[in-house]
Design a protein around this motif. Structure first.
Motif, PDB file in Angstrom:
ATOM      1  N   GLY A 186      -2.580   7.629   2.822  1.00 11.11           N
ATOM      2  CA  GLY A 186      -2.777   8.821   3.638  1.00 11.11           C
ATOM      3  C   GLY A 186      -3.179  10.030   2.818  1.00 11.11           C
ATOM      4  O   GLY A 186      -4.008  10.837   3.258  1.00 11.11           O
ATOM      5  N   ALA A 187      -2.622  10.174   1.619  1.00  7.74           N
ATOM      6  CA  ALA A 187      -2.960  11.310   0.773  1.00  7.74           C
ATOM      7  C   ALA A 187      -4.358  11.186   0.179  1.00  7.74           C
ATOM      8  O   ALA A 187      -5.012  12.196  -0.100  1.00  7.74           O
ATOM      9  N   ALA A 188      -4.815   9.975  -0.032  1.00  6.98           N
ATOM     10  CA  ALA A 188      -6.102   9.776  -0.693  1.00  6.98           C
ATOM     11  C   ALA A 188      -7.279   9.948   0.246  1.00  6.98           C
ATOM     12  O   ALA A 188      -8.401  10.175  -0.212  1.00  6.98           O
ATOM     13  N   CYS A 189      -7.063   9.833   1.563  1.00  3.57           N
ATOM     14  CA  CYS A 189      -8.174   9.867   2.524  1.00  3.57           C
ATOM     15  C   CYS A 189      -8.237  11.211   3.233  1.00  3.57           C
ATOM     16  O   CYS A 189      -7.255  11.954   3.305  1.00  3.57           O
ATOM     17  N   SER A 190      -9.412  11.472   3.770  1.00  2.00           N
ATOM     18  CA  SER A 190      -9.634  12.712   4.530  1.00  2.00           C
ATOM     19  C   SER A 190      -9.958  12.423   5.984  1.00  2.00           C
ATOM     20  O   SER A 190     -10.033  13.350   6.794  1.00  2.00           O
ATOM     21  N   GLU A 191     -10.166  11.154   6.344  1.00  2.00           N
ATOM     22  CA  GLU A 191     -10.482  10.766   7.710  1.00  2.00           C
ATOM     23  C   GLU A 191      -9.693   9.509   8.074  1.00  2.00           C
ATOM     24  O   GLU A 191      -9.371   8.690   7.209  1.00  2.00           O
ATOM     25  N   ILE A 192      -9.416   9.386   9.364  1.00  2.00           N
ATOM     26  CA  ILE A 192      -8.655   8.228   9.837  1.00  2.00           C
ATOM     27  C   ILE A 192      -9.427   6.941   9.597  1.00  2.00           C
ATOM     28  O   ILE A 192      -8.847   5.902   9.266  1.00  2.00           O
ATOM     29  N   ARG A 193     -10.745   7.003   9.743  1.00  2.00           N
ATOM     30  CA  ARG A 193     -11.565   5.807   9.535  1.00  2.00           C
ATOM     31  C   ARG A 193     -11.428   5.281   8.116  1.00  2.00           C
ATOM     32  O   ARG A 193     -11.278   4.070   7.900  1.00  2.00           O
ATOM     33  N   ASP A 194     -11.443   6.175   7.124  1.00  2.00           N
ATOM     34  CA  ASP A 194     -11.301   5.749   5.735  1.00  2.00           C
ATOM     35  C   ASP A 194      -9.896   5.195   5.476  1.00  2.00           C
ATOM     36  O   ASP A 194      -9.728   4.211   4.740  1.00  2.00           O
ATOM     37  N   ALA A 195      -8.892   5.837   6.085  1.00  4.41           N
ATOM     38  CA  ALA A 195      -7.518   5.357   5.894  1.00  4.41           C
ATOM     39  C   ALA A 195      -7.333   3.967   6.487  1.00  4.41           C
ATOM     40  O   ALA A 195      -6.630   3.129   5.917  1.00  4.41           O
ATOM     41  N   SER A 196      -7.970   3.700   7.624  1.00  3.54           N
ATOM     42  CA  SER A 196      -7.851   2.380   8.241  1.00  3.54           C
ATOM     43  C   SER A 196      -8.436   1.301   7.348  1.00  3.54           C
ATOM     44  O   SER A 196      -7.916   0.186   7.278  1.00  3.54           O
ATOM     45  N   THR A 197      -9.526   1.635   6.660  1.00  2.66           N
ATOM     46  CA  THR A 197     -10.141   0.662   5.754  1.00  2.66           C
ATOM     47  C   THR A 197      -9.238   0.343   4.577  1.00  2.66           C
ATOM     48  O   THR A 197      -9.052  -0.821   4.207  1.00  2.66           O
ATOM     49  N   LEU A 198      -8.652   1.391   3.976  1.00  5.45           N
ATOM     50  CA  LEU A 198      -7.778   1.170   2.817  1.00  5.45           C
ATOM     51  C   LEU A 198      -6.433   0.575   3.223  1.00  5.45           C
ATOM     52  O   LEU A 198      -5.744  -0.019   2.390  1.00  5.45           O
ATOM     53  N   MET A 199      -6.061   0.742   4.497  1.00  3.38           N
ATOM     54  CA  MET A 199      -4.770   0.237   4.950  1.00  3.38           C
ATOM     55  C   MET A 199      -4.766  -1.283   5.092  1.00  3.38           C
ATOM     56  O   MET A 199      -3.703  -1.913   5.029  1.00  3.38           O
ATOM     57  N   ALA A 200      -5.947  -1.890   5.289  1.00  5.42           N
ATOM     58  CA  ALA A 200      -6.020  -3.330   5.550  1.00  5.42           C
ATOM     59  C   ALA A 200      -5.364  -4.172   4.455  1.00  5.42           C
ATOM     60  O   ALA A 200      -4.581  -5.084   4.768  1.00  5.42           O
ATOM     61  N   PRO A 201      -5.613  -3.918   3.142  1.00  4.90           N
ATOM     62  CA  PRO A 201      -4.945  -4.744   2.121  1.00  4.90           C
ATOM     63  C   PRO A 201      -3.426  -4.631   2.168  1.00  4.90           C
ATOM     64  O   PRO A 201      -2.718  -5.633   1.982  1.00  4.90           O
ATOM     65  N   ALA A 202      -2.914  -3.408   2.414  1.00  6.77           N
ATOM     66  CA  ALA A 202      -1.460  -3.237   2.490  1.00  6.77           C
ATOM     67  C   ALA A 202      -0.883  -3.978   3.692  1.00  6.77           C
ATOM     68  O   ALA A 202       0.202  -4.570   3.612  1.00  6.77           O
ATOM     69  N   MET A 203      -1.596  -3.963   4.802  1.00  5.03           N
ATOM     70  CA  MET A 203      -1.129  -4.671   5.994  1.00  5.03           C
ATOM     71  C   MET A 203      -1.103  -6.174   5.749  1.00  5.03           C
ATOM     72  O   MET A 203      -0.149  -6.858   6.134  1.00  5.03           O
ATOM     73  N   ILE A 204      -2.133  -6.693   5.118  1.00  4.73           N
ATOM     74  CA  ILE A 204      -2.174  -8.135   4.817  1.00  4.73           C
ATOM     75  C   ILE A 204      -1.036  -8.509   3.881  1.00  4.73           C
ATOM     76  O   ILE A 204      -0.374  -9.543   4.052  1.00  4.73           O
ATOM     77  N   LEU A 205      -0.779  -7.659   2.883  1.00  7.88           N
ATOM     78  CA  LEU A 205       0.316  -7.924   1.945  1.00  7.88           C
ATOM     79  C   LEU A 205       1.657  -7.955   2.671  1.00  7.88           C
ATOM     80  O   LEU A 205       2.528  -8.779   2.353  1.00  7.88           O
ATOM     81  N   ALA A 206       1.837  -7.068   3.647  1.00  7.42           N
ATOM     82  CA  ALA A 206       3.101  -7.032   4.393  1.00  7.42           C
ATOM     83  C   ALA A 206       3.231  -8.212   5.343  1.00  7.42           C
ATOM     84  O   ALA A 206       4.351  -8.659   5.642  1.00  7.42           O
ATOM     85  N   MET A 207       2.108  -8.735   5.842  1.00  4.24           N
ATOM     86  CA  MET A 207       2.158  -9.834   6.813  1.00  4.24           C
ATOM     87  C   MET A 207       2.270 -11.210   6.169  1.00  4.24           C
ATOM     88  O   MET A 207       2.671 -12.167   6.830  1.00  4.24           O
ATOM     89  N   MET A 208       1.941 -11.322   4.904  1.00  3.73           N
ATOM     90  CA  MET A 208       1.960 -12.645   4.274  1.00  3.73           C
ATOM     91  C   MET A 208       3.331 -13.320   4.302  1.00  3.73           C
ATOM     92  O   MET A 208       3.414 -14.532   4.531  1.00  3.73           O
ATOM     93  N   PRO A 209       4.459 -12.599   4.091  1.00  5.99           N
ATOM     94  CA  PRO A 209       5.757 -13.283   4.229  1.00  5.99           C
ATOM     95  C   PRO A 209       5.989 -13.844   5.621  1.00  5.99           C
ATOM     96  O   PRO A 209       6.649 -14.876   5.781  1.00  5.99           O
ATOM     97  N   VAL A 210       5.438 -13.184   6.659  1.00  5.85           N
ATOM     98  CA  VAL A 210       5.608 -13.672   8.024  1.00  5.85           C
ATOM     99  C   VAL A 210       4.843 -14.974   8.219  1.00  5.85           C
ATOM    100  O   VAL A 210       5.271 -15.851   8.976  1.00  5.85           O
ATOM    101  N   TRP A 211       3.724 -15.111   7.542  1.00  6.32           N
ATOM    102  CA  TRP A 211       2.918 -16.324   7.687  1.00  6.32           C
ATOM    103  C   TRP A 211       3.605 -17.557   7.109  1.00  6.32           C
ATOM    104  O   TRP A 211       3.331 -18.674   7.547  1.00  6.32           O
ATOM    105  N   CYS A 212       4.460 -17.352   6.126  1.00  7.86           N
ATOM    106  CA  CYS A 212       5.078 -18.523   5.466  1.00  7.86           C
ATOM    107  C   CYS A 212       6.598 -18.524   5.618  1.00  7.86           C
ATOM    108  O   CYS A 212       7.276 -19.249   4.881  1.00  7.86           O
ATOM    109  N   TRP A 213       7.130 -17.763   6.563  1.00  7.66           N
ATOM    110  CA  TRP A 213       8.587 -17.656   6.670  1.00  7.66           C
ATOM    111  C   TRP A 213       9.232 -18.990   7.047  1.00  7.66           C
ATOM    112  O   TRP A 213      10.297 -19.329   6.529  1.00  7.66           O
ATOM    113  N   PHE A 214       8.580 -19.754   7.936  1.00  5.09           N
ATOM    114  CA  PHE A 214       9.198 -21.006   8.370  1.00  5.09           C
ATOM    115  C   PHE A 214       9.212 -22.035   7.245  1.00  5.09           C
ATOM    116  O   PHE A 214      10.126 -22.856   7.157  1.00  5.09           O
TER     117      PHE A 214
END
Length: 451
Positions: free
Chosen positions: A337-365
């Motif tokens: 959020g601090a590095a971006c000036s527009e929501i569109r740019d933040a959404s692009t940079l947010m994707a890797p963090a979201m994938i990193l957070a979701m990976m434990p859910v993919w292999c939890w079982f």
């Protein structure tokens, strides 16, 4: 009071008073309730229309028996008698007809050489016309002792497996009886052998323990609530907290940067104090959500008489790993959020963090099914995954060795500190930088070099 704590309290109170808090509070129970409601409605509105099945019986013997089996199914399986004594249809009925192998062959335009294909073509046309759900072909030598023939089942849509499963069971039973009769083996003798060689059941029990008065307690029978529901529910609540708090932090920081509020704030506090205050505010916001969800879980546990499974250790491990997860991913989202000036740019940079957070859910079982395998140990000791996956392993009945838990906590705490340190550097540069959004490479340079 430290300035960072003042900022944190203000951020937490602002978030709790907002409409977004109510939405975040209700979204999880609404989603779970909707899933239960949809499942209930699907059961109530199940398709109970008759399933029509044609049987091409080359054996000459099994067809009539299948007609009797279908009648028995319709009487005893498709209908059930409720507590009020009223019979109610609960499953589709089977409508079975026997098609002589020569009936359609005579009308086939393909000639005698393609007699079998002619039968199948005619029945396929009836399926396409909606007259039949499917049809099955029983080979002539199906019941022979040395036969390897199979029943061929044809249908437009093979998703509905009821007919094929019923055929497999009933034809298999009839063929078995025919082969036993041909071998002159008494069916009662076979039934006795099957009874004597039946499988032995296994009860799944926990460990016995010594009571306070010196006695020995009875082992409690384990179930899916202890082995699957409790670990999985805690991990998914942790995941939802990260998904709620992380993007909220990013949006708050980005909004203040876009409105030039951050320029006024850094005149009174240091960038690190501002970042830390916002991060702690996000943690407090998530703590309120967690308290509501865990309280609801405790009520449900008392309601279903399994409250003794929710021990203090369960809540303690949840609080520790949830805090580590929120610090790690919260620092990532604050930096974005601090590095971006527009929501569109933040959404692009947010994707890797979201994938990193979701990976434990993919292999939890996978981890829950085999918590002490090499893959589970390796994934649970990888710091971004540790909070969720190590929690699964810790609260599972088998549990990991103490040194793995200690190592996971140490590594994750160190990684959380590293994320805070890197986020502080990005925050200091990004909050006062405007224009084109930085690339991931630039973000890494800011985090490493501080410029």
């Amino acid at each position: 009071m430290p300035k960072a704590l003042i900022i944190a309290l203000n951020e937490a109170l602002t978030a709790v008073r907002s409409k977004a808090f109510l939405a975040n509070l209700l979204i999880l129970p609404i989603a779970v309730g909707a899933m239960v409601l949809i499942q209930h409605l699907s059961e109530q509105t199940a398709d109970l229309s008759d399933r029509s099945l044609a049987i091409v019986d080359h054996t000459g013997e099994l067809g009539p028996k299948l007609l009797e089996a279908a009648e028995a199914y319709n009487q005893h399986v498709a209908f059930e008698t409720g507590a009020d004594g009223v019979r109610k249809q609960v499953k589709p009925k089977w409508s079975v007809e026997i098609v002589p192998p020569s009936e359609l062959a005579e009308s086939s335009a393909q000639g005698d050489a393609a007699q079998a294909n002619g039968v199948e073509l005619g029945l396929s046309d009836r399926v396409r016309a909606g007259e039949l759900t499917g049809f099955a072909v029983l080979p002539a030598g199906l019941a022979d002792a040395d036969s390897d023939d199979v029943v061929r089942y044809y249908a437009r849509d093979q998703v509905f497996e009821g007919l094929s499963d019923w055929l497999r069971w009933e034809v298999g039973r009839m063929v078995r009886e025919a082969r036993l009769a041909e071998a002159e083996i008494d069916p009662e003798f076979v039934g006795r052998v099957q009874h004597l060689t039946r499988q032995v059941g296994v009860r799944k029990l926990g460990l016995v323990d010594r009571t306070e008065d010196g006695g020995v307690s009875d082992a409690r029978e384990t179930n899916e609530i202890q082995t699957l529901v409790l670990p999985g529910a805690g991990m998914f609540i942790m995941f939802f907290l990260v998904m709620f708090a992380g993007p909220t932090l990013m949006n708050v920081v980005l909004e203040e940067k876009m409105q030039r509020i951050a320029e006024l704030l850094v005149a009174s506090v240091t960038p690190f104090q501002l970042m830390l205050g916002k991060l702690l505010g996000g943690v407090m916001f998530a703590a309120v959500l967690a308290a509501v969800y865990l309280s609801a879980g405790l009520y449900a546990a008392y309601r279903y008489d399994v409250a003794d499974l929710l021990t203090g250790a369960y809540y303690g491990w949840f609080a520790l790993f949830a805090l580590l997860a929120l610090v790690i991913y919260g620092a990532m989202f604050v930096a974005i959020g601090a590095a971006c000036s527009e929501i569109r740019d933040a959404s692009t940079l947010m994707a890797p963090a979201m994938i990193l957070a979701m990976m434990p859910v993919w292999c939890w079982f996978i981890v829950l099914r085999s918590p002490n395998s090499t893959a589970s140990v390796a994934m649970s000791l990888f710091p971004p995954f540790t909070p969720m996956l190590m929690f699964l392993r810790v609260v599972s009945p088998s549990g990991p060795p103490w040194w793995q838990v200690a190592l996971g906590v140490v590594l994750t705490t160190a990684f959380a500190g590293l994320c805070l340190w890197a986020a502080a550097r990005v925050f200091r540069i990004g909050m006062l930088s405007y224009g084109q959004a930085p690339t991931l490479r630039q973000l890494l340079r800011w985090a490493v070099t501080g410029r």
